[in-house]
Write a protein that holds these residues in place. Structure first.
Motif, PDB file in Angstrom:
ATOM      1  N   PHE A 227      -6.307  13.680 -43.957  1.00  0.00           N
ATOM      2  CA  PHE A 227      -4.784  14.092 -44.522  1.00  0.00           C
ATOM      3  C   PHE A 227      -5.178  15.311 -45.022  1.00  0.00           C
ATOM      4  CE2 PHE A 227      -1.186  14.560 -46.812  1.00  0.00           C
ATOM      5  CZ  PHE A 227      -0.282  13.760 -46.122  1.00  0.00           C
ATOM      6  N   LEU A 228      -6.204  15.631 -45.802  1.00  0.00           N
ATOM      7  CA  LEU A 228      -6.526  16.984 -46.575  1.00  0.00           C
ATOM      8  C   LEU A 228      -6.677  17.898 -45.701  1.00  0.00           C
ATOM      9  CD1 LEU A 228      -7.019  18.467 -49.137  1.00  0.00           C
ATOM     10  CD2 LEU A 228      -9.189  17.684 -49.142  1.00  0.00           C
ATOM     11  N   ALA A 229      -7.566  17.786 -44.476  1.00  0.00           N
ATOM     12  CA  ALA A 229      -7.843  18.661 -43.567  1.00  0.00           C
ATOM     13  C   ALA A 229      -6.693  19.096 -42.728  1.00  0.00           C
ATOM     14  CB  ALA A 229      -8.767  18.088 -42.585  1.00  0.00           C
ATOM     15  N   ALA A 271       2.195  27.536 -53.637  1.00  0.00           N
ATOM     16  CA  ALA A 271       0.898  27.010 -53.782  1.00  0.00           C
ATOM     17  C   ALA A 271       1.030  25.639 -54.913  1.00  0.00           C
ATOM     18  CB  ALA A 271      -0.211  27.825 -54.074  1.00  0.00           C
ATOM     19  N   VAL A 272       1.620  25.765 -55.718  1.00  0.00           N
ATOM     20  CA  VAL A 272       1.352  24.648 -56.626  1.00  0.00           C
ATOM     21  C   VAL A 272       2.041  23.614 -56.174  1.00  0.00           C
ATOM     22  CG1 VAL A 272       2.143  23.870 -58.913  1.00  0.00           C
ATOM     23  CG2 VAL A 272       1.160  26.219 -58.675  1.00  0.00           C
ATOM     24  N   VAL A 273       3.176  23.648 -55.561  1.00  0.00           N
ATOM     25  CA  VAL A 273       3.913  22.536 -54.909  1.00  0.00           C
ATOM     26  C   VAL A 273       3.158  22.155 -53.632  1.00  0.00           C
ATOM     27  CG1 VAL A 273       6.224  21.842 -53.672  1.00  0.00           C
ATOM     28  CG2 VAL A 273       5.920  23.454 -55.383  1.00  0.00           C
ATOM     29  N   ALA A 274       2.502  22.810 -52.992  1.00  0.00           N
ATOM     30  CA  ALA A 274       1.524  22.279 -51.977  1.00  0.00           C
ATOM     31  C   ALA A 274       0.392  21.596 -52.289  1.00  0.00           C
ATOM     32  CB  ALA A 274       1.319  23.586 -50.980  1.00  0.00           C
ATOM     33  N   VAL A 275       0.191  21.828 -53.502  1.00  0.00           N
ATOM     34  CA  VAL A 275      -1.098  20.996 -54.073  1.00  0.00           C
ATOM     35  C   VAL A 275      -1.018  19.624 -54.569  1.00  0.00           C
ATOM     36  CG1 VAL A 275      -2.946  20.979 -56.084  1.00  0.00           C
ATOM     37  CG2 VAL A 275      -2.465  23.243 -54.667  1.00  0.00           C
ATOM     38  N   ILE A 276       0.343  19.507 -55.194  1.00  0.00           N
ATOM     39  CA  ILE A 276       0.713  18.509 -55.617  1.00  0.00           C
ATOM     40  C   ILE A 276       0.527  17.167 -54.770  1.00  0.00           C
ATOM     41  CG2 ILE A 276       2.762  16.979 -56.582  1.00  0.00           C
ATOM     42  CD1 ILE A 276       3.836  19.579 -57.738  1.00  0.00           C
ATOM     43  N   PRO A 277       0.879  17.059 -53.447  1.00  0.00           N
ATOM     44  CA  PRO A 277       0.523  15.783 -52.583  1.00  0.00           C
ATOM     45  C   PRO A 277      -0.994  15.636 -52.552  1.00  0.00           C
ATOM     46  CG  PRO A 277       2.277  17.240 -51.677  1.00  0.00           C
ATOM     47  CD  PRO A 277       1.807  17.686 -52.792  1.00  0.00           C
ATOM     48  N   MET A 278      -1.673  16.537 -52.570  1.00  0.00           N
ATOM     49  CA  MET A 278      -3.003  16.234 -52.501  1.00  0.00           C
ATOM     50  C   MET A 278      -3.591  15.776 -53.655  1.00  0.00           C
ATOM     51  SD  MET A 278      -4.323  17.055 -49.588  1.00  0.00           S
ATOM     52  CE  MET A 278      -2.534  16.130 -49.035  1.00  0.00           C
ATOM     53  N   LEU A 279      -3.287  16.013 -54.917  1.00  0.00           N
ATOM     54  CA  LEU A 279      -4.027  15.642 -56.187  1.00  0.00           C
ATOM     55  C   LEU A 279      -3.310  14.272 -56.180  1.00  0.00           C
ATOM     56  CD1 LEU A 279      -3.027  18.545 -58.670  1.00  0.00           C
ATOM     57  CD2 LEU A 279      -5.340  17.860 -57.732  1.00  0.00           C
ATOM     58  N   ALA A 280      -2.195  13.805 -56.013  1.00  0.00           N
ATOM     59  CA  ALA A 280      -1.624  12.596 -55.986  1.00  0.00           C
ATOM     60  C   ALA A 280      -2.210  11.612 -54.886  1.00  0.00           C
ATOM     61  CB  ALA A 280      -0.139  12.549 -55.460  1.00  0.00           C
ATOM     62  N   LEU A 281      -2.683  12.047 -53.790  1.00  0.00           N
ATOM     63  CA  LEU A 281      -3.420  11.261 -52.788  1.00  0.00           C
ATOM     64  C   LEU A 281      -5.020  10.928 -53.522  1.00  0.00           C
ATOM     65  CD1 LEU A 281      -3.235  10.073 -49.963  1.00  0.00           C
ATOM     66  CD2 LEU A 281      -4.035  12.168 -49.239  1.00  0.00           C
ATOM     67  N   PHE A 282      -5.446  11.993 -53.891  1.00  0.00           N
ATOM     68  CA  PHE A 282      -6.857  11.787 -54.597  1.00  0.00           C
ATOM     69  C   PHE A 282      -6.893  10.975 -55.717  1.00  0.00           C
ATOM     70  CE2 PHE A 282     -10.071  12.971 -57.844  1.00  0.00           C
ATOM     71  CZ  PHE A 282     -11.110  13.025 -57.035  1.00  0.00           C
ATOM     72  N   LEU A 283      -5.921  10.935 -56.494  1.00  0.00           N
ATOM     73  CA  LEU A 283      -5.929  10.150 -57.835  1.00  0.00           C
ATOM     74  C   LEU A 283      -5.623   8.479 -57.188  1.00  0.00           C
ATOM     75  CD1 LEU A 283      -3.458  12.221 -60.080  1.00  0.00           C
ATOM     76  CD2 LEU A 283      -6.038  11.879 -60.385  1.00  0.00           C
ATOM     77  N   VAL A 284      -4.836   8.552 -56.161  1.00  0.00           N
ATOM     78  CA  VAL A 284      -4.606   6.944 -55.620  1.00  0.00           C
ATOM     79  C   VAL A 284      -5.875   6.570 -55.294  1.00  0.00           C
ATOM     80  CG1 VAL A 284      -3.352   5.602 -53.988  1.00  0.00           C
ATOM     81  CG2 VAL A 284      -2.286   7.256 -55.398  1.00  0.00           C
ATOM     82  N   PHE A 285      -6.711   7.178 -54.142  1.00  0.00           N
ATOM     83  CA  PHE A 285      -7.583   6.774 -53.372  1.00  0.00           C
ATOM     84  C   PHE A 285      -9.101   7.218 -53.975  1.00  0.00           C
ATOM     85  CE2 PHE A 285      -4.178   6.482 -50.316  1.00  0.00           C
ATOM     86  CZ  PHE A 285      -4.356   5.314 -49.902  1.00  0.00           C
TER      87      PHE A 285
END
Length: 299
Positions: A227-229, A271-285
């Protein structure tokens, strides 16, 4: 009496300098604090160096155009107009939707196909199995820019340019996922599959009911990686699509900076808005990612 005491004293072993004895129990002595303090200090410095660019990006997104490059970490005048501009003046929500759909579909389909291929390469016996794995693994040595033009020619020949198919189908095939899953499946005891086959299960049922449930940690980690890639993909979406309706988030941010020149406050807000989903995904998994990497490393 005194001679017996002296004999016992001489026969008693010397106390180990690395252990302490309390009421008959032996406990290891703690290591000196000096080396541990050095490692902790080094970890703190490396963490600060890694986090500082992200922190600067977040704080600068609240700065005005005149102060975004002033070199200060905290903004003098806090403003929300950058985010309002991003969501109202450009189709930013559409960019987010395109990136999410592309990344989610690629991740789901790729995990299914990669797990099936990895199970076949790890467990099934057929002619040329090892040769096929070597060929798949060798593709890791080829970088993406090398095959960019041939891939574009193939996609154009198939008539998939400027479509979601151009964004989804080419990134599905990734040798890294097949390799990592194959190594994980080699560590699963064969007795589980043999017992299921004895009970009448076929290969498909063994894969679906036994292998996939056991693969949840490694699949969770790979889902984050995939997903990140695909969320951060830039080169291939830029080449494969031209329409504004298919623009993904990274291409949109790049065109944002080109269109408005030095308006870095808008670029940083996007860029800040685009980073938010990645941070949330990492915190969950994050726990699953650590477990899968640890398991693969032990294997």
């Amino acid at each position: 009496m005194s001679s017996d005491t002296a004999t016992i004293t001489k026969a008693a072993p010397a106390a180990d300098s690395t252990t302490t004895t309390t009421r008959g129990t032996t406990r290891p002595r703690r290591r000196p604090f000096g080396p541990r303090a050095g490692l902790v200090a080094l970890a703190v410095v490396l963490s600060a160096v890694s986090v500082f660019p992200v922190l600067w990006m977040i704080t600068s997104s609240f700065k005005t155009r005149a102060t975004v490059t002033d070199g200060k970490l905290l903004p003098a005048d806090l403003t929300w107009s950058n985010f309002a501009y991003v969501f109202t003046e450009v189709p930013f929500v559409r960019w987010l939707f395109n990136s999410f759909i592309t990344a989610a579909v690629v991740t789901a389909v790729a995990l299914l196909f990669h797990s099936m291929a990895a199970y076949a390469l790890a467990r099934l016996k057929f002619p040329g199995r090892d040769g096929i794995f070597v060929v798949i693994f060798s593709t890791l040595l080829i970088t993406a820019p090398v095959i960019l033009i041939p891939l574009f020619v193939v996609v154009r020949t198939l008539g998939m340019l400027d479509s979601y198919a151009a964004l989804i189908i080419p990134p599905l095939f990734n040798a890294f996922g097949i390799f990592l899953l194959r190594q994980f499946y080699l560590g699963i005891p064969k007795e589980l599959e043999e017992a299921a086959i004895v009970d009448g299960c076929g290969y498909w049922r063994v894969y679906w009911n036994i292998i996939l449930p056991l693969s949840r940690p490694i699949l969770s980690a790979l889902s984050v990686f995939f997903f990140l890639a695909n969320w951060n993909a830039f080169a291939w979406p830029l080449v494969a699509t031209n329409g504004a309706d298919l623009t993904v988030i990274q291409v949109g941010i790049a065109s944002f900076s080109t269109q408005y020149g030095a308006n870095w406050n808008y670029v940083l807000a996007a860029a800040v808005v685009a980073v938010i989903p990645m941070l949330a995904l990492f915190l969950v998994f994050q726990r699953q990612m650590v477990e899968s990497i640890k398991t693969s490393g032990l294997k």
